[in-house]
Design a protein around this motif. Sequence first.
Motif, PDB file in Angstrom:
ATOM      1  N   SER A 158       5.756  -2.020  -5.615  1.00  0.00           N
ATOM      2  CA  SER A 158       4.491  -1.814  -6.855  1.00  0.00           C
ATOM      3  C   SER A 158       4.686  -1.527  -8.155  1.00  0.00           C
ATOM      4  O   SER A 158       5.728  -1.152  -8.300  1.00  0.00           O
ATOM      5  CB  SER A 158       3.262  -0.990  -6.195  1.00  0.00           C
ATOM      6  N   SER A 205       0.570  -1.095  -0.310  1.00  0.00           N
ATOM      7  CA  SER A 205      -0.169   0.386   0.163  1.00  0.00           C
ATOM      8  C   SER A 205       0.871   1.242  -0.363  1.00  0.00           C
ATOM      9  O   SER A 205       1.846   1.304   0.308  1.00  0.00           O
ATOM     10  CB  SER A 205      -0.905  -0.292   1.477  1.00  0.00           C
ATOM     11  N   ASN A 251      -0.076   1.448  -7.000  1.00  0.00           N
ATOM     12  CA  ASN A 251      -0.796   1.920  -5.358  1.00  0.00           C
ATOM     13  C   ASN A 251      -0.879   3.322  -5.269  1.00  0.00           C
ATOM     14  O   ASN A 251      -1.010   3.694  -4.374  1.00  0.00           O
ATOM     15  CB  ASN A 251       0.039   1.853  -4.216  1.00  0.00           C
ATOM     16  N   ARG A 279       6.484   0.975  -0.026  1.00  0.00           N
ATOM     17  CA  ARG A 279       5.397   1.071  -1.417  1.00  0.00           C
ATOM     18  C   ARG A 279       6.743   0.816  -2.933  1.00  0.00           C
ATOM     19  O   ARG A 279       5.792   1.065  -3.451  1.00  0.00           O
ATOM     20  CB  ARG A 279       5.329   1.738  -0.918  1.00  0.00           C
TER      21      ARG A 279
END
Length: 64
Positions: free
Chosen positions: A19, A10, A35, A16
């Motif tokens: 992603s 997320s 995300n 992060r």
Amino acid sequence: MCSHYPACPSADSPNREASHVISSHPDQGWSLLCNGVVLFDDTGLLLPDGTVVAPHRAPMQLAA
């Protein structure tokens, strides 16, 4: 937002940046991750809530 399996990290996760890229604009210096994070070439980030994360490069390790 992510439809990958397993799901990508997320936007508030420490990893992060792992992603998937869903839109890349190398000519403009940024990519959109699945995300909702905008990743800039200088390693700065723009999070979906508008928070800016300053560029953060890994420190270089010198050879011994």
